[in-house]
Scaffold this motif. Sequence first.
Motif, PDB file in Angstrom:
ATOM      1  N   ILE A   1       0.863  -1.177   0.000  1.00  0.00           N
ATOM      2  CA  ILE A   1       0.000   0.000   0.000  1.00  0.00           C
ATOM      3  C   ILE A   1       0.901   1.228   0.000  1.00  0.00           C
ATOM      4  N   SER A   2       0.709   2.065  -1.001  1.00  0.00           N
ATOM      5  CA  SER A   2       1.405   3.349  -1.067  1.00  0.00           C
ATOM      6  C   SER A   2       0.375   4.437  -0.796  1.00  0.00           C
ATOM      7  N   VAL A   3       0.663   5.289   0.172  1.00  0.00           N
ATOM      8  CA  VAL A   3      -0.211   6.416   0.475  1.00  0.00           C
ATOM      9  C   VAL A   3       0.301   7.595  -0.350  1.00  0.00           C
ATOM     10  N   GLU A   4      -0.364   7.826  -1.460  1.00  0.00           N
ATOM     11  CA  GLU A   4       0.043   8.881  -2.386  1.00  0.00           C
ATOM     12  C   GLU A   4      -0.474  10.234  -1.911  1.00  0.00           C
ATOM     13  N   ILE A   5       0.337  11.264  -2.139  1.00  0.00           N
ATOM     14  CA  ILE A   5      -0.019  12.636  -1.781  1.00  0.00           C
ATOM     15  C   ILE A   5      -0.265  13.398  -3.072  1.00  0.00           C
TER      16      ILE A   5
END
Length: 156
Positions: free
Chosen positions: A129-133
């Motif tokens: 899981i990548s928490v993109e900004i």
Amino acid sequence: MSKLFTNAQQLLAAQGQDLGRTDWLLLTQARINLFAEATGDHQWIHVDPERAATGPFGACIAHGYLTLALANLFMPQLMQFANLAMGVNYGSDRLRFPAPVRVGSRVRGHGEILRVETLGQTLQAVVRISVEIEGSDRPGCVVDTISRYTFNPLEQ
């Protein structure tokens, strides 16, 4: 749009699959403050907007572990299960916080199924899981989550 898994074979076949992205979530000061209350971490870079404005990030930033916890919010938006007897979090590997997440940022989850293996009657899935900004080249968090799933037997 989440991916629905109804049996073990579907999950095994999904190894290497990109799960796409969730909707955007606005990261508010109220959410950061609630996390500070829950964890007792009241460091000024998280909860003091006036002081944080003159600090290294120019605003309050989310706790790294709050950003990590969003993986738990995003997972069911990326993966759904039917016919599941039980699913449990087993842990995580390779946790990184490449970029700070400033208050007022919009973030979303991006998921990839890295590995799925059989452990008896249970499957163990490693999902990155990548928490993109929004507007950033670097994510706020990247974590390889480890979950175990046991499906009900298929009716014959």
